[in-house]
Design a protein around this motif. Structure first.
Motif, PDB file in Angstrom:
ATOM      1  N   UNK A  93      81.526 -61.426  38.860  1.00 40.61           N
ATOM      2  CA  UNK A  93      80.100 -61.523  39.209  1.00 40.61           C
ATOM      3  C   UNK A  93      79.882 -61.484  40.710  1.00 40.61           C
ATOM      4  N   UNK A  94      80.684 -60.682  41.400  1.00 39.45           N
ATOM      5  CA  UNK A  94      80.435 -60.494  42.835  1.00 39.45           C
ATOM      6  C   UNK A  94      80.868 -59.097  43.281  1.00 39.45           C
ATOM      7  N   UNK A  95      80.281 -58.691  44.398  1.00 35.25           N
ATOM      8  CA  UNK A  95      80.550 -57.352  44.918  1.00 35.25           C
ATOM      9  C   UNK A  95      82.011 -57.210  45.305  1.00 35.25           C
ATOM     10  N   UNK A  96      82.578 -56.042  44.963  1.00 31.74           N
ATOM     11  CA  UNK A  96      83.979 -55.772  45.257  1.00 31.74           C
ATOM     12  C   UNK A  96      84.067 -54.527  46.136  1.00 31.74           C
ATOM     13  N   UNK A  97      84.710 -54.677  47.288  1.00 37.70           N
ATOM     14  CA  UNK A  97      84.975 -53.523  48.159  1.00 37.70           C
ATOM     15  C   UNK A  97      86.446 -53.167  48.014  1.00 37.70           C
ATOM     16  N   UNK A  98      86.717 -51.907  47.674  1.00 36.83           N
ATOM     17  CA  UNK A  98      88.102 -51.425  47.543  1.00 36.83           C
ATOM     18  C   UNK A  98      88.336 -50.423  48.675  1.00 36.83           C
ATOM     19  N   UNK A 124      71.272 -60.832  36.517  1.00 37.56           N
ATOM     20  CA  UNK A 124      69.912 -61.202  36.142  1.00 37.56           C
ATOM     21  C   UNK A 124      69.942 -62.553  35.456  1.00 37.56           C
ATOM     22  N   UNK A 125      69.484 -63.587  36.166  1.00 40.79           N
ATOM     23  CA  UNK A 125      69.469 -64.938  35.612  1.00 40.79           C
ATOM     24  C   UNK A 125      70.816 -65.318  34.994  1.00 40.79           C
ATOM     25  N   UNK A 126      71.886 -65.101  35.744  1.00 44.26           N
ATOM     26  CA  UNK A 126      73.208 -65.514  35.294  1.00 44.26           C
ATOM     27  C   UNK A 126      73.850 -64.579  34.294  1.00 44.26           C
ATOM     28  N   UNK A 127      73.171 -63.469  33.983  1.00 42.98           N
ATOM     29  CA  UNK A 127      73.710 -62.517  33.020  1.00 42.98           C
ATOM     30  C   UNK A 127      74.099 -61.241  33.772  1.00 42.98           C
ATOM     31  N   UNK A 128      75.297 -60.713  33.502  1.00 45.03           N
ATOM     32  CA  UNK A 128      75.709 -59.458  34.139  1.00 45.03           C
ATOM     33  C   UNK A 128      75.212 -58.294  33.286  1.00 45.03           C
ATOM     34  N   UNK A 129      74.255 -57.557  33.828  1.00 45.41           N
ATOM     35  CA  UNK A 129      73.703 -56.425  33.077  1.00 45.41           C
ATOM     36  C   UNK A 129      74.587 -55.196  33.188  1.00 45.41           C
ATOM     37  N   UNK A 130      75.371 -55.144  34.257  1.00 45.49           N
ATOM     38  CA  UNK A 130      76.213 -53.981  34.498  1.00 45.49           C
ATOM     39  C   UNK A 130      76.614 -53.959  35.954  1.00 45.49           C
ATOM     40  N   UNK A 166      64.770 -54.605  29.693  1.00 45.67           N
ATOM     41  CA  UNK A 166      66.198 -54.738  29.938  1.00 45.67           C
ATOM     42  C   UNK A 166      66.959 -54.220  28.726  1.00 45.67           C
ATOM     43  N   UNK A 167      68.152 -53.635  28.957  1.00 46.40           N
ATOM     44  CA  UNK A 167      68.912 -53.121  27.812  1.00 46.40           C
ATOM     45  C   UNK A 167      69.339 -54.245  26.889  1.00 46.40           C
TER      46      UNK A 167
END
Ligand code: SME
Length: 176
Positions: A93-98, A124-130, A166-167
Motif C-alpha cells: 500500500x505504498x509507492x514503489x520506485x524501481x 480509497x478509504x483503506x482499500x487498494x483499488x489497484x 468504483x469497480x
C-alpha cells in the motif's frame, strides 16, 4: 475531442505535475466513470511524461491485479498480489520506485524495453483499488518528485470517483 495542451517537461517537476493535475481535472470534468477516467489519465500521462514507454492501470480483483486501461505495448493480464513491482506496491500500500528492473527480484517483464519503473497504489478509504504503473526505457528515471507528482495525479483521479462508480472488487465480479 479535447486538444492536449503541450506541457513542457521543464523544471521544477512540481510545476510540471501541477499542470498535469490541472489538465486531468479539465479532462475529467463531471465524469465519474472509473474506466473512462482511468483511460484518459493513462493517455494524458503517456503523452506528456518524457521518456516513458508504458503507462497504465492494474485493477485489484480478489487476490490479483487485472490489466486495466493503458497506453503502450500489450501487457501481462494478471499479477498476483505480492508479486512483481505492481503486486508488491499493492500489497504494501505504498509507492514503489524501481531504479533498475533487472535488480528487482521477481520483476515481471512485459515490455523488454523497460529499464525502470514506478508503481503508485490507488488507495480509497483503506482499500487498494489497484495501481498506476509507469515504465521507462531509461535506468533511474523516477525520483521522489515524480512520486509526489504522480500521487497528486492519482488523488485528482480518485476524487472523480463516487462510491457507485468504483469497480466491484469482489472475487470474480468482473469475470461474470
Ligand atoms: N513490471 C510490472 C508488470 C507490469 S508491466 O511493466 C506493464 C511488474 O513487475 O509488476
Amino acid at each position: 475531442m479535447k486538444t492536449l495542451e503541450r506541457v513542457e517537461p521543464a523544471q521544477p517537476k512540481t510545476a510540471f505535475y501541477q499542470r498535469i493535475c490541472e489538465q486531468l481535472q479539465e479532462l475529467i470534468g463531471e465524469e465519474a466513470n472509473f474506466v473512462a477516467n482511468a483511460a484518459n489519465t493513462a493517455a494524458l500521462l503517456f503523452h506528456t511524461l518524457p521518456d516513458v514507454n508504458w503507462v497504465g492501470f492494474y485493477i485489484a480483483q480478489g487476490e490479483e491485479l487485472v490489466l486495466g486501461p493503458f497506453q503502450g505495448r500489450p501487457a501481462c493480464v494478471r499479477i498476483p498480489l505480492g508479486k512483481g513491482a505492481c503486486g508488491t506496491a499493492a500489497e504494501q500500500e505504498k509507492t514503489l520506485i524501481v531504479p533498475d528492473v533487472d535488480r528487482f527480484p521477481g520483476h515481471i517483464a512485459c515490455d523488454t524495453a523497460s529499464r525502470s519503473e514506478i508503481v503508485v497504489p490507488l488507495l480509497n478509504w483503506g482499500r487498494v483499488l489497484g495501481v498506476l504503473d509507469i515504465d521507462s526505457p531509461s535506468l533511474n528515471r523516477f525520483d521522489e518528485e515524480d512520486q509526489e507528482g504522480l500521487e497528486s495525479v492519482i488523488s485528482v483521479f480518485l476524487h472523480s470517483q463516487t462510491t457507485n462508480d468504483l469497480p466491484d472488487l469482489s472475487e470474480g465480479a468482473a469475470d461474470s
